[in-house]
Scaffold this motif. Structure first.
Motif, PDB file in Angstrom:
ATOM      1  N   VAL A 158       0.790  -1.231   0.000  1.00  0.00           N
ATOM      2  CA  VAL A 158       0.000   0.000   0.000  1.00  0.00           C
ATOM      3  C   VAL A 158       0.824   1.284   0.000  1.00  0.00           C
ATOM      4  O   VAL A 158       0.239   2.370  -0.067  1.00  0.00           O
ATOM      5  N   GLY A 159       2.152   1.197   0.083  1.00  0.00           N
ATOM      6  CA  GLY A 159       2.861   2.470   0.066  1.00  0.00           C
ATOM      7  C   GLY A 159       4.366   2.365   0.135  1.00  0.00           C
ATOM      8  O   GLY A 159       4.926   1.375   0.619  1.00  0.00           O
ATOM      9  N   THR A 160       5.025   3.427  -0.347  1.00  0.00           N
ATOM     10  CA  THR A 160       6.480   3.537  -0.335  1.00  0.00           C
ATOM     11  C   THR A 160       6.875   4.944   0.103  1.00  0.00           C
ATOM     12  O   THR A 160       6.340   5.933  -0.408  1.00  0.00           O
ATOM     13  N   TYR A 161       7.798   5.016   1.044  1.00  0.00           N
ATOM     14  CA  TYR A 161       8.478   6.278   1.336  1.00  0.00           C
ATOM     15  C   TYR A 161       9.951   6.075   1.025  1.00  0.00           C
ATOM     16  O   TYR A 161      10.534   5.032   1.336  1.00  0.00           O
ATOM     17  N   MET A 162      10.566   7.083   0.417  1.00  0.00           N
ATOM     18  CA  MET A 162      11.980   6.992   0.089  1.00  0.00           C
ATOM     19  C   MET A 162      12.706   8.273   0.482  1.00  0.00           C
ATOM     20  O   MET A 162      12.264   9.375   0.147  1.00  0.00           O
ATOM     21  N   ALA A 163      13.798   8.110   1.224  1.00  0.00           N
ATOM     22  CA  ALA A 163      14.725   9.207   1.517  1.00  0.00           C
ATOM     23  C   ALA A 163      15.940   8.982   0.630  1.00  0.00           C
ATOM     24  O   ALA A 163      16.725   8.061   0.872  1.00  0.00           O
ATOM     25  N   LEU A 202      10.351  11.387  -0.788  1.00  0.00           N
ATOM     26  CA  LEU A 202       9.247  11.092  -1.706  1.00  0.00           C
ATOM     27  C   LEU A 202       8.314  10.036  -1.104  1.00  0.00           C
ATOM     28  O   LEU A 202       8.768   9.153  -0.355  1.00  0.00           O
ATOM     29  N   TYR A 203       7.034  10.123  -1.432  1.00  0.00           N
ATOM     30  CA  TYR A 203       6.105   9.073  -1.015  1.00  0.00           C
ATOM     31  C   TYR A 203       5.122   8.747  -2.130  1.00  0.00           C
ATOM     32  O   TYR A 203       4.834   9.578  -2.993  1.00  0.00           O
TER      33      TYR A 203
END
Length: 387
Positions: A233-238, A323-324
């Motif tokens: 259901v989701g991705t966060y990236m630094a 980013l998400y």
């Protein structure tokens, strides 16, 4: 005969509507059903009510607010926060019964990479969520940036909010570990409901990864240990760029249900996966006809580039991005297993793709049936550090 059929159809529809009303438990609340009443019980845990008990909020006579409230006494913000000592773990919430976490608000002090939030569902001994608190709330670089999405909201100054629904059937336990060498202060509130959980409800999971630098021509793995049935259901990236130039050409790939060399879902580029285009650039022409372009921050319900950290030309020279991408209306469903990778790929000035070796950290979010596969060991403190 036609009249009898219509009568039967109406009766069946009416019975189904009544049955649906009886089943409504206040768990899946949205604007379309917000008007419906329910037998669910709303509770909230905070330093003013550590156990979420009915009618027991604001009873503290000691706490972190005792000094400022010394002339006011009980009921007047005596215990608004807690101090988590260095190298210790604090139990934020422990809930018995069936229900779901619906909202979490907190504002932690200190280094957000050195505060590890964990969630345990029912009687499990290993966490289903294990993430540095900043990355869990889309703040992987330890600096505030506004986020206005459906699942995560970050408000001034550093008000961290999570709206992922998190059902549990027997128990919920949330902890915060302070791995830093300094004490931290945590203000928090966990809002939840006690209610019946549907049989087909999956458990919420979140896993952190970081590689710095990523080896040359090596795909970055967001997650590769998912076993069971569920939906991503989701991705966060630094993302930290270790080289000049554009960095976002890499394709994301979802290997599901036995895929080996080639995935079922193959994206077309990093900025495309996060629902942007052409380097996230906004082109402008000034009054003298001089053209310029810049990264353009944005934050929406499902996607965002809320954070662009530019070098200052002195000591802080790295470009860093947050980013998400939430798959709320387009969850990626799997029956047996899932692996997700993304390429670290840039653009060479001579017109070709260029593999990069950047600093990549991420959080993968998904729901699945339990038990879950063991998580890889969380990186050590030195490997978590943002420098």
């Amino acid at each position: 005969m036609r009249k009898q059929f219509l009568v039967l159809l109406i009766l069946v529809w009416g019975a189904s509507a009544i049955k649906a009303q009886q089943k409504f438990n206040g768990l899946d609340v949205n604007l379309g059903n917000l008007y419906r009443t329910s037998d669910a019980k709303t509770r909230s845990i905070s330093p003013e009510n550590f156990n979420g008990e009915k009618g027991k909020g604001g009873m503290a006579t000691t706490g972190t607010g005792l000094g400022p409230s010394r002339d006011l006494g009980q009921k007047w913000k005596v215990s608004p926060s807690v101090v988590i000592k260095k190298k210790t773990t604090y139990t934020v919430a422990e809930i018995d019964g069936s229900g779901a976490v619906q909202h979490i608000w907190m504002t932690p002090t200190g280094n957000w990479r050195y505060s590890i939030i964990r969630f345990y569902w029912d009687d499990e001994t290993t966490p289903s969520i294990e993430v540095p608190v900043g990355d869990f709330f889309c703040m992987g670089w330890g600096k505030f940036a506004p986020v206005t999405s459906l699942a995560v909201v970050v408000n001034p100054g550093s008000g961290l909010n999570c709206y992922w629904p998190m059902p549990f059937r027997k128990k919920c336990r949330i902890t915060m570990e302070n791995i830093d060498n300094e004490d931290m202060v945590l203000y928090y509130q966990v809002d939840y409901t006690l209610t019946e959980v549907p049989k087909d409800a999956g458990y919420f999971h979140a896993q952190f990864r970081r590689v710095n630098p990523l080896p040359f021509k090596k795909d970055y793995v967001l997650v590769d240990s998912i076993r069971g049935k569920g939906q991503y259901v989701g991705t966060y990236m630094a993302y930290g760029s270790n080289k000049n130039g554009w960095w976002g050409e890499g394709e994301i790939k979802f290997f599901m249900d036995g895929d080996t060399e080639f995935p079922t879902i193959n994206g077309t580029g990093t900025e495309d996966y996060f629902c942007g285009a052409y380097d996230f650039d906004t082109h402008k022409v000034d009054k003298n006809g001089v053209e310029s372009s810049n990264y353009t921050e944005f934050s929406g319900p499902y996607t965002g580039l809320p954070q662009v950290i530019k070098g200052d030309g002195h000591y802080n020279i790295a470009q860093r991005f947050g980013l998400y991408r939430w798959h709320i209306t387009d969850p990626i469903r799997f029956d047996k297993d899932l692996k997700v990778t993304i390429q670290d790929l840039g653009w060479h000035q001579d017109g070709r793709y260029m593999p990069l070796q950047d600093d990549v950290a991420s959080v993968a979010f998904w729901y699945q049936t339990e038990p879950h596969a063991p998580f890889p060991k969380l990186p050590a403190k030195d490997q978590l550090e943002v420098n």
